[in-house]
Design an enzyme around this catalytic site. Structure first.
Site, short mmCIF file in Angstrom:
data_model
loop_
_atom_site.label_atom_id
_atom_site.label_comp_id
_atom_site.label_asym_id
_atom_site.label_seq_id
_atom_site.Cartn_x
_atom_site.Cartn_y
_atom_site.Cartn_z
N LYS A 40 3.90 6.69 3.82
CA LYS A 40 3.18 5.42 3.94
C LYS A 40 2.94 5.02 5.40
O LYS A 40 2.39 3.95 5.66
CB LYS A 40 3.97 4.31 3.24
CG LYS A 40 4.28 4.61 1.78
CD LYS A 40 5.15 3.51 1.19
CE LYS A 40 5.70 3.90 -0.17
NZ LYS A 40 6.56 2.84 -0.74
N ARG B 85 9.97 -10.98 -28.77
CA ARG B 85 9.11 -12.14 -28.57
C ARG B 85 8.70 -12.28 -27.11
O ARG B 85 7.62 -12.75 -26.81
CB ARG B 85 9.82 -13.41 -29.05
CG ARG B 85 10.06 -13.43 -30.54
CD ARG B 85 10.70 -14.74 -30.97
NE ARG B 85 9.82 -15.87 -30.67
CZ ARG B 85 10.18 -17.12 -30.84
NH1 ARG B 85 11.39 -17.41 -31.30
NH2 ARG B 85 9.34 -18.09 -30.55
N PRO C 124 0.83 -1.21 0.00
CA PRO C 124 0.00 0.00 0.00
C PRO C 124 0.86 1.26 0.00
O PRO C 124 1.85 1.34 0.73
CB PRO C 124 -0.79 -0.13 1.31
CG PRO C 124 -0.82 -1.59 1.60
CD PRO C 124 0.50 -2.11 1.10
N GLU C 125 0.50 2.20 -0.85
CA GLU C 125 1.25 3.44 -0.96
C GLU C 125 0.42 4.59 -0.38
O GLU C 125 -0.60 4.35 0.27
CB GLU C 125 1.65 3.65 -2.42
CG GLU C 125 2.50 2.48 -2.94
CD GLU C 125 2.83 2.55 -4.42
OE1 GLU C 125 2.83 3.67 -4.97
OE2 GLU C 125 3.08 1.50 -5.03
#
Length: 314
Positions: A61, A267, A2-3
């Site tokens: 945070k 690819r 979570p930020e």
């Protein structure tokens, strides 16, 4: 993890519920979430008995719940930490065994009105601790810089600090001493909007580009706040257990569209959606299976994908 937006959503939810509530009891169900409280789980529970919550606060945070006596309960959600609120009726049903206990319930705060505040953490990388005298700002996080939504935020100073660093631009964005609250999700989105490669050296950025980048970081976090946070992980929920609605395109989180925009035919990029969350072992296996010469250093840099870096290309 979570930020800032996800933590701020939790803070706002708690701000409508806990101020003025007295703690009638604390139960620590597992010692790991209170490991940063060095005196131990029993001391953690005993010291909070009878304390009164004040208005929740946040820096970056980190979230803290100030107490009336001047101390604070400091919280970091880690990767999967959650605060869940049980109304008095729900809490009574819990006690009667009518509602199953949350399997990841780690710490329970019983409050004087019969409600309960529960800290849940599936992976237990988060935690709680008591910060002595930390009601205004816990000493443990005083070194962390302010975030773009803090009244003390100085954009000019943040720009100057970032340009002085001799590091990669994404590392600077994630440095919580420069600007706090920005993590991988929002750093990558800001870089995408600014059309910058994550490995660009910060001392090569112009002042205008740095302003633009930090502006995008603030913008995307504000957009996330407006819709309750990101929907990137189901563990990012508010106090009612609801996820946010911001849906950031996972293709550009790893910069893979930079490769498409320059019309390179890699690819490995065909499998970029699955590869985002693959382990190192799976990525090595993919590298061995693909044909062609190994990517050049220039291709790796321009591709912008730290997950697929080193994969072979046709």
């Amino acid at each position: 993890m979570p930020e800032l937006p996800e933590v701020e959503v939790v803070r706002r939810g708690l701000a409508t519920l806990v101020p003025g509530r007295r703690i009638s009891g604390v139960t620590v169900h597992h010692p790991r979430p209170v490991r940063r409280h060095l005196p131990g789980p029993d001391d953690f529970a005993a010291r909070l008995q009878g304390e009164v919550f004040d208005q929740p606060r946040r820096r970056g945070k980190y979230l803290w719940l100030p107490l009336a006596d001047g101390d604070a309960v400091l919280a970091h959600l880690g990767m999967s930490g959650q605060f869940r609120w049980h109304t008095p009726d729900a809490a009574t049903a819990d006690l009667r065994g009518e509602v199953p206990v949350h399997r990841h319930e780690r710490v329970t705060f019983d409050l004087d009105d019969g409600s309960r505040l529960v800290f849940c953490d599936q992976r237990m990388f988060g935690g709680l601790s008591i910060s002595d005298g930390g009601a205004e700002l816990p000493a443990e996080i005083a070194h962390i810089g302010v975030d773009p939504f803090d009244p003390a935020y100085d954009l000019d100073r943040a720009v100057a600090t970032m340009r002085r660093r001799r590091t990669q631009v994404k590392r600077a964005l994630l440095d919580q001493t420069v600007v706090s609250g920005i993590g991988n999700i929002y750093a990558d989105e800001a870089l995408w909007r600014a059309r910058l490669h994550w490995g660009r050296a910060t001392d090569t950025l112009s002042r205008a580009k740095t302003y633009e980048l930090l502006g995008h970081a603030a913008d995307v976090m504000a957009e996330a706040l407006a819709v309750g946070g990101t929907s990137f992980d189901a563990l990012y929920v508010n106090v009612n257990g609801e996820s946010g609605d911001l849906n950031i395109d996972v293709e550009r989180v790893e910069g893979s569209r930079v490769l498409e925009r320059r019309d390179w035919q890699c690819r490995a990029s065909v499998l970029r959606r699955q590869a985002i969350l693959w382990s190192d072992l799976a990525r090595r296996a993919l590298t061995e299976q693909l044909d062609g010469p190994t990517c050049s250093v220039a291709h790796r840099r321009n591709c912008g994908s730290r997950i697929m870096r080193g994969a072979t290309c046709a």
